[in-house]
Every structure is written in C-alpha cells, then in structure tokens.
Design a protein around this motif. Sequence first.
Motif, PDB file in Angstrom:
ATOM      1  N   SER A   1       0.823  -1.214   0.000  1.00 19.64           N
ATOM      2  CA  SER A   1       0.000   0.000   0.000  1.00 19.64           C
ATOM      3  C   SER A   1       0.858   1.266   0.000  1.00 19.64           C
ATOM      4  CB  SER A   1      -0.967  -0.002   1.190  1.00 19.64           C
ATOM      5  OG  SER A   1      -0.270  -0.081   2.420  1.00 19.64           O
TER       6      SER A   1
ATOM      7  N   ASP B   1       1.719   1.665  -3.581  1.00 17.13           N
ATOM      8  CA  ASP B   1       0.552   1.998  -4.409  1.00 17.13           C
ATOM      9  C   ASP B   1       0.079   3.434  -4.203  1.00 17.13           C
ATOM     10  OD1 ASP B   1       0.588  -0.545  -5.441  1.00 17.13           O
ATOM     11  OD2 ASP B   1      -1.082  -1.290  -4.221  1.00 17.13           O
ATOM     12  N   ASN B   2      -0.052   3.841  -2.925  1.00 15.66           N
ATOM     13  CA  ASN B   2      -0.662   5.149  -2.678  1.00 15.66           C
ATOM     14  C   ASN B   2      -0.136   5.864  -1.430  1.00 15.66           C
ATOM     15  OD1 ASN B   2      -1.991   3.750  -0.558  1.00 15.66           O
ATOM     16  ND2 ASN B   2      -3.633   3.141  -1.971  1.00 15.66           N
TER      17      ASN B   2
END
Length: 301
Positions: free
Chosen positions: A162, A165-166
């Motif tokens: 995560s 990803d972001n």
Amino acid sequence: MTASNLVLIANAGGVGRTALAQLLAQDVPVRAMVRRDDARAAELRALGAQVVVGDLTRPESVAAALEGVGRMYFAMPVSPDHLLAATVVATVAREHGKLDALVGMSQMTVSQMTATSTAESYQQRLHWLAEQILNWSGLPMVHIRPTSFLDNPLFTSLAAQSIRDNGTIALPFGAGRTSPVAVYDVARVVATVLRDPAPHVGHVYELTGPRAVDMTEMAEKFSRALGRPVSYVDVPLDLWRAEVLAKAGLPPHIEQHIATMARLHQENRYDRTSDDVGHVTGTPAQTIEAFVAARRDFYLG
C-alpha cells in the motif's frame, strides 16, 4: 542437574531460526527439530546445527529429539494443534527429559486473559491453556510473551504494497495503540535464556518495542524512515476482512486469529510496553523507525 548444554530448537522458523544462529555463533551446540528434511534443513546443517526430523504432536518424535538435550525451546506456527503439542512436550519431557529449562513461546495477550475470558482468538486461548499445562508439569519453565511482531505481514508485505501503491498503511486498527517488537529482538531474549537459563527459570518475559504508538504515529515513523510521505488509512474491520483477509486464502483458524488481533487493536488491548528485552539482553528493543529504515529497499521496491 544435567551435564548437557545441548539446546533443542523445536521450531526453527522465525524466532527459532534466528535464536539458533545466535547460539551457534556463541559456540552453544544446537539441535533443530524439523518436519521435513528439505532445503531449510540443509541450511540449518550448513550453519552447524544437528537436525532431526520429527513432529511435536508425536510423543516418539519428541522423545528421540530430547535425547541428550539439556535445554529446549518450544514453539509452533499458528495452529489448532498448539495445545496438543504443548501437552506432548510436557508429558514426554517429564518422563524422558533431563531439562535445565524449557523456554515456551506464548503471546502477550495471555497476560490479560482468565480461565473464562472469551474475547480472544482460539489461538490465543490455546496459548493460555498451554501455559497452564506447562506450569502444571513442574518443568523448569520460562515463558516468552511477545506482542505483535514488526515482521508480521501486516507491518511488512501488506504495508509495503500500500505504501508503493498510494503512500498509505491501511489497517483496521482504529485509534488503538500498539508496540510491535522485532523477531530479532525476541530471538535475542530466547538465545540469552537458553545460553544460561538458571537466572531465568520461573520468569515470564513480556516483550514489546520501546513505546506504544497509534497508527497515525506509526505512519509518521515509516515516513521518516523511508523519506517519503506515508499516512494511515483506517479501514472498517468487516470490509478489511472481506476485501483483504478473506482473499489471502488462509486456513480458517489463522484467519480468525488475525481478524481477532485486528479487533483487539481497535479495542486498545495492545497498548502495552515492557523493558524486558533490554532487561534480559542488556540492549533495548529496536524502534519502529530503525526497523523500517533497515528495510528501505523492501518497502519502496
């Protein structure tokens, strides 16, 4: 009193594997018990350990592995057979062993449990019961109770994905505080006790990181360690269990345990700290920031 300082590591994954290497580096003889004679077993032999193949739920396996052993480390992966294995170890060690110390891997949640508490996972209940069995055995026990591990996928592989990803850590921990501890630090405690068990017999060691933080603070520590913004996203537990945990393909026993850990974090049951790592080993447990900084390439990919 036994003349042997041979240590049996009855689970050579995670903490056991790390403690094994530390003991061998200090010229303590080690025997490792493994389920299969595979590449991992070959690696243990290459390190200098004796290797025996066995099963902690089979008394004849445990009796053979204990031959000539003076100290034993008992641990299992998360398993519905945990209590059976603890009972087998206790009964066989009483009848066939000559132990100076039996070091049992438990969980810190046990310190908050009673004979009738029901809020915990089935695995945590098995740990509580196993401690009772081992204590009733009259063996020279040392119980090791770590809190959640920094090396847990919740804080490593899931967090890394995560973050890439972001830029977030997405977990269902709410505002609960936690003080995770590194496998390496727990292994240092285990190795210290096994090297010279006499001062530790009868003790319970509760192992945490240096301080408890909420997940927003944890994300800030990740951010400083990685040199990039990281924030915490609180995910509803039911959604996280359906969208993340259920898709991991875990056995129901393990899934229920992890989901319960998440709920107990929400309920602030992991807001605990102890200096037992430093007390036993002379060196404090490493911080979250130091742990993450040492693995920067892993987290950033």
